[in-house]
Design an enzyme around this catalytic site. Structure first.
Site, PDB file in Angstrom:
ATOM      1  CD  GLU A  47      22.459   1.954 -41.254  1.00 24.28           C
ATOM      2  OE1 GLU A  47      21.378   1.846 -41.854  1.00 24.28           O
ATOM      3  OE2 GLU A  47      22.574   2.635 -40.199  1.00 24.28           O
ATOM      4  CG  ASP A 199       0.655   8.606  -5.168  1.00 21.63           C
ATOM      5  OD1 ASP A 199      -0.014   8.533  -4.122  1.00 21.63           O
ATOM      6  OD2 ASP A 199       0.448   7.872  -6.154  1.00 21.63           O
TER       7      ASP A 199
END
Length: 366
Positions: A47, A199
């Site tokens: 706004e 990983d």
């Protein structure tokens, strides 16, 4: 309102933990005066941006209409109440999409606007779209837990890795980049110690140009995260916090991890594992709206088994692997009726791979 709904997603990678909101201000006959969307937390809401835009264009907004995708806030947080700003600017009518689920607002914004003589109207179609865009915010406010989206990259026969653990890369570069974009929209990325050890991932958003980085959550029951893990090599330009949850304390290792900047929390649960429901509640207290899970089949299975997953983000590669590691290790089930029911919501080709958004049945809009 359609234009406001187009603006709101511009805050997708920007506004966390605040909701993504768009605002358009027009004259009574629909002439555009100003528009905007939510900025970073602590900066202007939609706004305020629309009011500033109107001023920059040289337009007065006295007697104008504001279209806002979410109810204007009514409390003093990092910024002041938007409902008061609209009243002070002379806005005569406000059309809203969804009501704000934040207990500090929850209708109070509209009440204060009405008390000041501002006309209020509701747009039901915009309400659904606004809730969907802010589903994590609604989840945190109403369920006191984040929206959990589990990302899985697999072969078309459902294997996420070979039996030896090799998984790079099952899907193509387009799917990997798209996955980074989904990471970037989340407040936090969650993984397990198995993924960290196997990983050594960075779990960052390097494949997309995002203005902020999601925090990283590691489920590490015995504090086995290596001090040399790549996940500690984060960009200073896009900083993130690392939150490690453990079940068994190791004071020396905890101190070493904290010296690297990690925040370590002990949440012991059954069987010497981390209490996953308590972890999600703690993330909600840390203002996490959406959690993006990228973990192995064991942690995936634990999250599914405990009913903690709301939605799956699946990337299926057009290849068969045969014997390997599946998507989520849980069960075995004794009847098909015990299977987790899903609703496919958005199948899309991403390069050669198929992306499927699948929501757990019953986890619809709040």
């Amino acid at each position: 309102m359609q234009r406001a709904l187009e603006l709101a997603p511009k805050a997708l990678w920007l506004s966390q933990p605040n909701p993504r909101v768009g605002c358009v201000i027009t004259t009574a006959d629909g002439t555009l005066l100003g528009e905007g969307h939510t900025q970073r937390a602590g900066q202007a809401h939609a706004e305020i941006m629309a009011l500033r835009d109107a001023q920059a264009r040289g337009h007065a907004v006295q007697g104008a209409t504001a279209f806002v995708t979410l109810e204007p806030c009514a409390h003093h947080g990092r910024t002041g109440p938007c409902c008061d700003a609209l009243v002070q600017a002379g806005i005569a009518r406000v059309v809203v999409g969804a009501s704000d689920p934040n207990p500090q607002v929850a209708g109070q914004g509209l009440q204060r606007l009405q008390a000041a003589g501002v006309q209020i109207a509701h747009d039901a179609l915009a309400a659904d779209a606004s809730r969907e865009l802010n589903i994590g915010f609604f989840s945190r406010m109403q369920r006191h837990t984040p929206w959990v989206r589990m990302k899985i990259a697999a072969s078309v026969d459902g294997q996420t890795a070979l039996e030896n653990g090799q998984s790079q890369w099952i899907t193509g570069p387009e799917a990997r980049a798209d996955g980074h974009a989904w990471r970037a929209r989340a407040c936090a990325v969650l993984t397990g110690i198995g993924t960290v050890l196997e990983d050594d991932p960075r779990l960052d958003t390097r494949l997309v140009d995002a203005p902020r980085a999601p925090h990283l959550v590691i489920v590490d029951s015995r504090l086995e995260t290596p001090l040399t893990a790549q996940l500690f090599n984060t960009s200073a330009d896009v900083p993130r916090e690392i939150w490690i949850y453990a079940a068994v304390d190791d004071p020396a290792k905890r101190a070493a991890l904290q010296a690297l900047g990690a925040h370590v929390t002990l949440l012991p649960g059954p069987g010497g594992k981390v209490d996953l429901p308590a972890l999600l509640r703690d993330l909600a207290r840390r203002e996490v709206n959406e959690v993006h899970v990228e973990a192995g089949h064991k942690l995936n299975g634990s999250l599914v088994r405990e009913g903690l997953v709301d939605e799956f983000l699946l990337y299926l590669a057009p290849k068969l692997i045969g014997q390997g590691r599946g998507m989520a290790q849980f069960g075995p089930l004794s009847a098909l009726s015990q299977a987790l029911p899903l609703n496919f919501t958005e199948p899309t080709l991403i390069g050669p791979d198929l992306r499927i958004l699948a929501r757990v049945t019953g986890r619809d809009l709040f």
